[in-house]
Design a protein around this motif. Structure first.
Motif, PDB file in Angstrom:
ATOM      1  N   HIS A 107     -26.077 -25.860  27.296  1.00 21.31           N
ATOM      2  CA  HIS A 107     -25.270 -26.076  26.100  1.00 21.31           C
ATOM      3  C   HIS A 107     -25.139 -27.573  25.798  1.00 21.31           C
ATOM      4  CE1 HIS A 107     -22.249 -25.472  23.033  1.00 21.31           C
ATOM      5  NE2 HIS A 107     -21.395 -26.242  23.694  1.00 21.31           N
ATOM      6  N   CYS A 108     -24.907 -28.371  26.833  1.00 19.73           N
ATOM      7  CA  CYS A 108     -24.805 -29.827  26.648  1.00 19.73           C
ATOM      8  C   CYS A 108     -26.120 -30.391  26.107  1.00 19.73           C
ATOM      9  CB  CYS A 108     -24.456 -30.506  27.969  1.00 19.73           C
ATOM     10  SG  CYS A 108     -22.806 -30.151  28.615  1.00 19.73           S
ATOM     11  N   LEU A 109     -27.233 -29.911  26.646  1.00 21.98           N
ATOM     12  CA  LEU A 109     -28.540 -30.378  26.179  1.00 21.98           C
ATOM     13  C   LEU A 109     -28.774 -29.976  24.728  1.00 21.98           C
ATOM     14  CD1 LEU A 109     -31.103 -31.863  27.060  1.00 21.98           C
ATOM     15  CD2 LEU A 109     -32.050 -29.660  27.777  1.00 21.98           C
ATOM     16  N   HIS A 110     -28.328 -28.786  24.372  1.00 16.14           N
ATOM     17  CA  HIS A 110     -28.453 -28.332  22.978  1.00 16.14           C
ATOM     18  C   HIS A 110     -27.650 -29.246  22.051  1.00 16.14           C
ATOM     19  CE1 HIS A 110     -28.577 -25.714  19.468  1.00 16.14           C
ATOM     20  NE2 HIS A 110     -27.251 -25.772  19.423  1.00 16.14           N
ATOM     21  N   LEU A 111     -26.446 -29.613  22.471  1.00 18.33           N
ATOM     22  CA  LEU A 111     -25.632 -30.522  21.654  1.00 18.33           C
ATOM     23  C   LEU A 111     -26.308 -31.873  21.510  1.00 18.33           C
ATOM     24  CD1 LEU A 111     -22.052 -29.787  23.086  1.00 18.33           C
ATOM     25  CD2 LEU A 111     -22.997 -29.018  20.898  1.00 18.33           C
ATOM     26  N   LEU A 112     -26.905 -32.344  22.601  1.00 20.76           N
ATOM     27  CA  LEU A 112     -27.589 -33.637  22.567  1.00 20.76           C
ATOM     28  C   LEU A 112     -28.784 -33.598  21.627  1.00 20.76           C
ATOM     29  CD1 LEU A 112     -27.783 -36.515  23.734  1.00 20.76           C
ATOM     30  CD2 LEU A 112     -29.261 -35.576  25.527  1.00 20.76           C
ATOM     31  N   ASN A 113     -29.578 -32.546  21.718  1.00 18.37           N
ATOM     32  CA  ASN A 113     -30.756 -32.413  20.851  1.00 18.37           C
ATOM     33  C   ASN A 113     -30.368 -32.238  19.378  1.00 18.37           C
ATOM     34  OD1 ASN A 113     -32.502 -32.649  23.020  1.00 18.37           O
ATOM     35  ND2 ASN A 113     -32.585 -30.428  23.368  1.00 18.37           N
ATOM     36  N   SER A 114     -29.153 -31.742  19.168  1.00 16.61           N
ATOM     37  CA  SER A 114     -28.666 -31.541  17.797  1.00 16.61           C
ATOM     38  C   SER A 114     -27.933 -32.769  17.265  1.00 16.61           C
ATOM     39  CB  SER A 114     -27.727 -30.330  17.747  1.00 16.61           C
ATOM     40  OG  SER A 114     -28.385 -29.168  18.214  1.00 16.61           O
ATOM     41  N   CYS A 115     -27.957 -33.844  18.082  1.00 14.30           N
ATOM     42  CA  CYS A 115     -27.272 -35.093  17.712  1.00 14.30           C
ATOM     43  C   CYS A 115     -25.779 -34.873  17.474  1.00 14.30           C
ATOM     44  CB  CYS A 115     -27.912 -35.708  16.458  1.00 14.30           C
ATOM     45  SG  CYS A 115     -29.649 -36.163  16.701  1.00 14.30           S
ATOM     46  N   ASP A 116     -25.230 -33.935  18.231  1.00 15.18           N
ATOM     47  CA  ASP A 116     -23.792 -33.648  18.137  1.00 15.18           C
ATOM     48  C   ASP A 116     -23.027 -34.677  18.961  1.00 15.18           C
ATOM     49  OD1 ASP A 116     -21.165 -32.476  18.576  1.00 15.18           O
ATOM     50  OD2 ASP A 116     -22.015 -30.624  17.780  1.00 15.18           O
ATOM     51  N   ASP A 117     -21.975 -35.249  18.380  1.00 16.45           N
ATOM     52  CA  ASP A 117     -21.205 -36.282  19.061  1.00 16.45           C
ATOM     53  C   ASP A 117     -20.504 -35.759  20.315  1.00 16.45           C
ATOM     54  OD1 ASP A 117     -21.955 -38.099  17.147  1.00 16.45           O
ATOM     55  OD2 ASP A 117     -20.146 -37.839  15.925  1.00 16.45           O
ATOM     56  N   LYS A 240      -7.784 -21.649  18.763  1.00 15.48           N
ATOM     57  CA  LYS A 240      -7.346 -22.027  20.097  1.00 15.48           C
ATOM     58  C   LYS A 240      -8.382 -22.851  20.865  1.00 15.48           C
ATOM     59  CE  LYS A 240      -4.050 -18.291  20.858  1.00 15.48           C
ATOM     60  NZ  LYS A 240      -3.570 -17.245  21.797  1.00 15.48           N
ATOM     61  N   TYR A 241      -9.637 -22.849  20.419  1.00 13.69           N
ATOM     62  CA  TYR A 241     -10.664 -23.644  21.083  1.00 13.69           C
ATOM     63  C   TYR A 241     -11.503 -24.352  20.039  1.00 13.69           C
ATOM     64  CZ  TYR A 241     -10.026 -21.890  25.825  1.00 13.69           C
ATOM     65  OH  TYR A 241      -9.521 -21.620  27.069  1.00 13.69           O
ATOM     66  N   GLN A 242     -11.913 -25.560  20.372  1.00 10.62           N
ATOM     67  CA  GLN A 242     -12.766 -26.315  19.470  1.00 10.62           C
ATOM     68  C   GLN A 242     -14.184 -26.428  19.979  1.00 10.62           C
ATOM     69  OE1 GLN A 242     -10.795 -30.063  18.990  1.00 10.62           O
ATOM     70  NE2 GLN A 242      -9.376 -29.295  17.447  1.00 10.62           N
ATOM     71  N   GLU A 243     -14.356 -26.412  21.310  1.00  4.54           N
ATOM     72  CA  GLU A 243     -15.679 -26.625  21.882  1.00  4.54           C
ATOM     73  C   GLU A 243     -15.994 -25.531  22.906  1.00  4.54           C
ATOM     74  OE1 GLU A 243     -17.643 -28.736  20.758  1.00  4.54           O
ATOM     75  OE2 GLU A 243     -16.447 -30.302  19.800  1.00  4.54           O
ATOM     76  N   PHE A 244     -17.226 -25.078  22.870  1.00  2.03           N
ATOM     77  CA  PHE A 244     -17.653 -24.037  23.803  1.00  2.03           C
ATOM     78  C   PHE A 244     -17.684 -24.563  25.234  1.00  2.03           C
ATOM     79  CE2 PHE A 244     -21.198 -21.276  25.551  1.00  2.03           C
ATOM     80  CZ  PHE A 244     -20.386 -20.158  25.686  1.00  2.03           C
TER      81      PHE A 244
END
Length: 343
Positions: A107-117, A240-244
């Protein structure tokens, strides 16, 4: 005639010492009493993730641990069964935790590849979880060694006999030195994620080698992940949650805490912070809930929030709750303080 008498005496002496040697293989009454009380701790009845274990080409079910009273004649056999049975139960929990960590890394790698802050915060969270399994591994190994200490031939003293999870738990602890060197920045996040991926891959391979001892109850991790995804989406919908990755982090934390509580504290293991060793007390079964909540604290997660006592996934035999009205203080053992250097 005289020679024959001498030979007979030698034969009888050999037989006598052979009998002494055979009887010497039996354990001591004091140790048998300790192991008998240990296996009568209520926590053993709550471990339900192992279908059977393999020991000397025989299959033993969990109920076999409680059929007979432990005596000096069967003590060693019960010790070995208990070690492997608990090791297999730890195997089940480690499998769940590693699969969860792998999903978090992906999931972290997916966020990184998606240029997610949020990739940076996700990676920091992942590295935190990697550190948190280190003291858990210490407790697990200490527990297994504490049981074997009462055996006439403890597994840790036998170089040619495989000790379930021993190498893996040692390697998890040794990962600490590598993890401590990791620094997360905008330029290094990908390298950190790749390093963690390599560690998790290596530990998963080591874990898979232990399954020859164990037959676990069926665990469908894909279905579990689907349940977690639906649960997360529902929580996010309700704001109740913002991030997976926060959701996954809490799941991993609860798995670790539940493992320590159910398969360390409630089994009667005690941790000596002065020697960093686990031991068994030669005491009869006690009210585990009162005794543990009032007198025993494990040094594990610092500044943690109260664990949600309502989480449970009975369908997949995943215990994610602490069934106690009191809050258990969890701290790090001596020499295992939390690490913030990588942030």
């Amino acid at each position: 005639m005289k020679m024959a008498i001498i030979l007979n005496i030698q034969v009888y002496l050999c037989m006598f010492f052979a009998v002494l040697d055979i009887e010497g293989l039996h354990n001591k009454k004091e140790k048998a009493a300790i192991i008998n009380d240990f296996l009568r701790q209520p926590g053993w009845k709550n471990i339900n993730d192992v279908e059977f274990i393999n020991y000397w080409r025989q299959k033993y079910e969990p109920r076999d641990l409680f059929i007979e009273r432990v005596t000096l004649y069967n003590c060693d056999n019960y010790i070995r069964q208990a070690t492997i049975f608990l090791g297999c139960s730890y195997y089940h929990d480690l499998k769940l935790i590693f699969l969860s960590l792998i999903k978090l890394q992906e999931h972290c790698l997916h966020l990184l590849n998606s240029c997610d802050d949020s990739a940076h915060n996700c990676t920091v969270t992942l590295l935190t979880k990697m550190f948190e399994i280190i003291p858990m591994a210490k407790f697990m190994k200490g527990a297994l060694y504490a049981i074997e200490k009462y055996h006439n031939s403890p597994l840790n003293t036998l170089t040619r006999t495989r000790f379930i999870l021993s190498s893996l738990l040692t390697n998890i602890q040794e990962d600490e030195s590598l993890l401590t060197t990791l620094r997360i920045s905008s330029d290094s996040t990908r390298d950190v994620l790749e390093t963690i991926a390599k560690i998790l891959f290596a530990r998963r391979l080591e874990l898979d080698e232990e399954k020859l001892f164990c037959q676990l109850k069926y665990l469908d991790f894909n279905s579990l992940c689907n349940i977690w995804n639906m649960e997360f989406n529902d929580l996010r919908y309700r704001g109740k949650y913002q991030e997976f990755f926060i959701f996954l982090s809490d799941k991993i934390k609860n798995l670790i805490l539940t493992t320590i509580r159910k398969k360390y504290i409630e089994l009667g293991f005690k941790y000596d912070s002065s020697t960093s060793e686990t031991f068994l007390l030669g005491l009869p079964p006690t009210n585990v809930k009162e005794d543990i909540a009032q007198k025993f604290t494990i040094n594990f997660v610092q500044n943690t929030n109260e664990v949600n006592a309502q989480e449970e996934n009975q369908q997949h035999d995943v215990e994610c709750e602490l069934k106690d009205d009191s809050v258990i203080l969890i701290e790090y053992p001596k020499g295992m303080a939390p690490f913030n250097k990588y942030i």
